[in-house]
Design a protein around this motif. Structure first.
Motif, PDB file in Angstrom:
ATOM      1  N   PRO A 120      18.873  -5.976 -20.121  1.00 13.38           N
ATOM      2  CA  PRO A 120      18.351  -5.251 -21.316  1.00 13.38           C
ATOM      3  C   PRO A 120      17.917  -6.205 -22.312  1.00 13.38           C
ATOM      4  O   PRO A 120      18.409  -7.423 -22.652  1.00 13.38           O
ATOM      5  N   LEU A 122      12.857 -10.222 -21.569  1.00 12.09           N
ATOM      6  CA  LEU A 122      11.349 -10.066 -20.784  1.00 12.09           C
ATOM      7  C   LEU A 122      11.023 -11.534 -20.661  1.00 12.09           C
ATOM      8  O   LEU A 122      11.286 -12.591 -21.067  1.00 12.09           O
ATOM      9  N   GLN A 140      13.895  -4.420 -16.881  1.00 14.58           N
ATOM     10  CA  GLN A 140      14.907  -3.899 -18.074  1.00 14.58           C
ATOM     11  C   GLN A 140      15.393  -2.599 -17.278  1.00 14.58           C
ATOM     12  O   GLN A 140      14.687  -1.755 -16.807  1.00 14.58           O
ATOM     13  N   ALA A 154      15.030  -2.481 -26.472  1.00 13.68           N
ATOM     14  CA  ALA A 154      14.557  -2.296 -25.347  1.00 13.68           C
ATOM     15  C   ALA A 154      12.882  -1.792 -24.956  1.00 13.68           C
ATOM     16  O   ALA A 154      12.175  -2.440 -24.262  1.00 13.68           O
ATOM     17  N   LYS A 179      10.311  -3.699 -26.420  1.00 13.93           N
ATOM     18  CA  LYS A 179       9.828  -5.153 -25.646  1.00 13.93           C
ATOM     19  C   LYS A 179       9.124  -4.465 -24.422  1.00 13.93           C
ATOM     20  O   LYS A 179       8.329  -5.234 -23.954  1.00 13.93           O
ATOM     21  N   GLN A 180       9.724  -3.401 -23.796  1.00 16.35           N
ATOM     22  CA  GLN A 180       8.917  -2.819 -22.630  1.00 16.35           C
ATOM     23  C   GLN A 180       7.672  -2.502 -22.998  1.00 16.35           C
ATOM     24  O   GLN A 180       6.629  -2.724 -22.079  1.00 16.35           O
ATOM     25  N   GLN A 238      17.973 -10.097 -29.373  1.00 21.03           N
ATOM     26  CA  GLN A 238      18.740  -9.910 -28.168  1.00 21.03           C
ATOM     27  C   GLN A 238      19.393 -10.656 -27.564  1.00 21.03           C
ATOM     28  O   GLN A 238      18.849 -11.563 -27.251  1.00 21.03           O
TER      29      GLN A 238
END
Length: 207
Positions: free
Chosen positions: A13, A16, A50, A169, A172-173, A207
């Motif tokens: 999680p 990236l 993730q 998360a 970021k995705q 993170q």
């Protein structure tokens, strides 16, 4: 899109990796130590992806569709079996299906996505991104070498910020899945404006 390939995956999680960028990792769980050992004797590739969260997924949470293949560029094997790694991003991938395997780590069949070449930002977008990054860093109390930042090419600047940014998360995705760096830069600006307004208990953390 290339032919399907088999990838060992590391669902982490908030972590990236982008093509051309580097991600340091400390590997200590037995299943992921096994994954690194396996990768070292095969193709040195690990798929960073993730998880969508542990809810209802137990030890095998659902995964996002898009991740990034990392090649082990540097590895330090510690005496107790742990590893320190540096992954170099190679290409984004789309999960086609999860494979039924006996290894302690998960594996998928994936399609590698084409890597765009020589992407650039408009001058206005570059200026806006640097300005918003300065504001965000000041708000969060980060020390940044802005002279070095100014020397980065557009891809390194955008993907570097996206990779280390202290967003959640899902955010970021969204950055990972942006179709080009112009879109990714605009999304970074929006996220910095949103997260930068929070403080106290809501203050974002790395993170």
């Amino acid at each position: 899109m290339t032919n399907p390939t088999r990838l060992s995956i590391f669902p982490l999680p908030g972590a990236l990796l982008f093509p051309g960028m580097h991600l340091p990792l400390h590997i200590f769980e037995p299943r992921y130590r096994a994954m690194v050992s396996d990768a070292m004797v095969r193709d040195r590739r690990i798929g960073m992806i993730q998880p969508m969260g542990m809810a209802g997924g137990g030890d095998r949470p659902a995964l996002y569709d898009i991740g990034c293949v990392g090649r082990i560029a540097e590895v330090e094997a510690l005496d107790d079996g742990r590893y320190n790694l540096v992954l170099e991003g190679v290409a984004l991938f789309r999960v086609l299906r999860e494979l039924d395997v006996t290894t302690p780590f998960r594996q998928v069949e994936a399609a590698l996505l084409p890597v765009p070449e020589d992407e650039t930002l408009s001058l206005g977008r570059r200026s806006s991104l640097e300005l918003e990054s300065r504001r965000f860093a000041d708000t969060q109390g980060y020390a940044v070498d802005w002279e070095a930042v100014g020397r980065l090419d557009d891809e390194s600047l955008v993907n570097g910020i996206a990779q280390i940014a202290p967003f959640d998360a899902a955010a970021k995705q969204a950055l990972l899945e942006a179709p080009d760096i112009e879109t990714r830069a605009e999304l970074i600006i929006q996220l910095m404006q949103f997260f930068g307004r929070h403080d106290g208990e809501d203050k974002v953390t790395l993170q």
